[in-house]
Design a protein around this motif. Structure first.
Motif, mmCIF file in Angstrom:
data_model
loop_
_atom_site.group_PDB
_atom_site.id
_atom_site.type_symbol
_atom_site.label_atom_id
_atom_site.label_comp_id
_atom_site.label_asym_id
_atom_site.label_seq_id
_atom_site.Cartn_x
_atom_site.Cartn_y
_atom_site.Cartn_z
ATOM 1 N N UNK A 1 0.221 -0.648 -0.082
ATOM 2 C CA UNK A 1 0.211 -0.157 0.056
ATOM 3 C C UNK A 1 1.198 1.437 0.037
ATOM 4 N N UNK A 2 2.075 1.310 -0.269
ATOM 5 C CA UNK A 2 3.134 2.368 0.209
ATOM 6 C C UNK A 2 4.075 3.015 -0.607
ATOM 7 N N UNK A 3 3.176 2.147 -1.909
ATOM 8 C CA UNK A 3 3.834 1.827 -3.996
ATOM 9 C C UNK A 3 3.075 1.952 -4.707
ATOM 10 N N UNK A 4 1.787 1.045 -4.246
ATOM 11 C CA UNK A 4 0.960 0.380 -5.421
ATOM 12 C C UNK A 4 -0.700 1.746 -4.529
ATOM 13 N N UNK A 5 -0.764 2.718 -6.222
ATOM 14 C CA UNK A 5 -1.852 3.779 -5.870
ATOM 15 C C UNK A 5 -2.650 2.356 -6.116
ATOM 16 N N UNK A 6 -2.809 1.642 -6.026
ATOM 17 C CA UNK A 6 -4.297 0.738 -6.561
ATOM 18 C C UNK A 6 -4.426 0.094 -5.254
ATOM 19 N N UNK A 7 -3.263 -0.790 -4.540
ATOM 20 C CA UNK A 7 -3.623 -1.491 -3.427
ATOM 21 C C UNK A 7 -4.557 -0.437 -2.208
#
Length: 153
Positions: free
Chosen positions: A54-60
């Motif tokens: 979640x820190x790097x994925x805009x979709x998660x």
């Protein structure tokens, strides 16, 4: 679109001269890759760390999994746009992993080493051609991912 060498790979956009990820067609996928100023081992570890997605994925938005670091057979669920969706990692090694989300083959993830460079590597997200519209999200994800791992060293 630019042709790279005389091979069959087509390069879209620029090769990081503008700081963004490059997109290369590799068979039935688009490989979205970005150079990372961090060692391959720590880069790959962060890429496989479900707590960090979640820190790097805009979709998660969130992840639930019994395995912190993905391996072949890891299962769990991701929250995307407020909806919990199951996933299963179909293949994993130290430097790459592939998964199915809601039973559908999704992106592949890998870290490419540069010969003779222990301080730099390339993080790559492989997008199926049918999901080409997802490439801008992957570019944004890789920019965020690079900032995360480069700041950790």
């Amino acid at each position: 679109m630019k042709r790279r060498d005389s091979g069959t790979r087509a390069v879209f956009g620029t090769r990081e001269s503008d700081g963004r990820a490059a997109v290369v067609r590799e068979g039935a996928t688009l490989a979205v890759g970005r150079d990372v100023a961090a060692p391959p081992a720590s880069t790959a570890k962060t890429l496989r760390d479900t707590r960090r997605w979640p820190e790097w994925s805009p979709s998660v938005d969130a992840v639930e999994s019994a395995d912190r670091f993905v391996e072949t057979g890891t299962t769990g669920r991701v929250r995307v746009a407020g909806v919990w969706t199951p996933f299963r990692v179909t293949a994993a090694t130290r430097l790459r992993w592939d998964w199915r989300v809601a039973g559908v083959p999704a992106t592949g993830h890998r870290v490419d080493r540069y010969p003779g460079r222990s301080d730099r590597c390339r993080a790559v997200v492989e997008v199926p051609l049918v999901a080409a519209a997802y490439v801008p999200v992957c570019r944004r994800a890789l920019d965020r991912f690079a900032a995360l791992v480069e700041g950790a060293d």
